[in-house]
Design a protein around this motif. Structure first.
Motif, PDB file in Angstrom:
ATOM      1  N   THR A  38       0.853  -1.194   0.000  1.00 23.95           N
ATOM      2  CA  THR A  38       0.000   0.000   0.000  1.00 23.95           C
ATOM      3  C   THR A  38       0.886   1.241   0.000  1.00 23.95           C
ATOM      4  O   THR A  38       1.954   1.265   0.596  1.00 23.95           O
ATOM      5  N   THR A  39       0.384   2.233  -0.657  1.00 24.61           N
ATOM      6  CA  THR A  39       1.128   3.490  -0.682  1.00 24.61           C
ATOM      7  C   THR A  39       0.524   4.436   0.348  1.00 24.61           C
ATOM      8  O   THR A  39      -0.681   4.456   0.571  1.00 24.61           O
ATOM      9  N   ALA A  40       1.370   5.232   0.955  1.00 23.62           N
ATOM     10  CA  ALA A  40       0.909   6.197   1.946  1.00 23.62           C
ATOM     11  C   ALA A  40       0.215   7.347   1.225  1.00 23.62           C
ATOM     12  O   ALA A  40       0.604   7.731   0.124  1.00 23.62           O
ATOM     13  N   PRO A  41      -0.828   7.890   1.822  1.00 27.95           N
ATOM     14  CA  PRO A  41      -1.491   9.029   1.185  1.00 27.95           C
ATOM     15  C   PRO A  41      -0.541  10.232   1.127  1.00 27.95           C
ATOM     16  O   PRO A  41       0.326  10.394   1.981  1.00 27.95           O
TER      17      PRO A  41
END
Length: 58
Positions: free
Chosen positions: A2-5
């Protein structure tokens, strides 16, 4: 994975300012807000004085 916002943009007004506060004029360095009425009439000044006189000055 997952990528960080993405971080939100910072508010420029929230930044710390380390200027000398004594070089800036504050709101109580001015006459504004100290009861001025804007008129220069002596009779109106006397009426205001008598209206706002504290009770122990009767």
């Amino acid at each position: 994975m997952t990528t960080a916002p993405a971080p939100e943009p910072r508010d420029p007004r929230a930044a710390l300012v380390f200027d000398d506060p004594l070089t800036q004029q504050s709101s109580d360095d001015t006459d504004r807000g100290w009861g001025e009425t804007g008129d220069a009439d002596a009779a109106a000044d006397l009426k205001r004085f008598l209206d706002e006189k504290p009770p122990h000055h009767l």
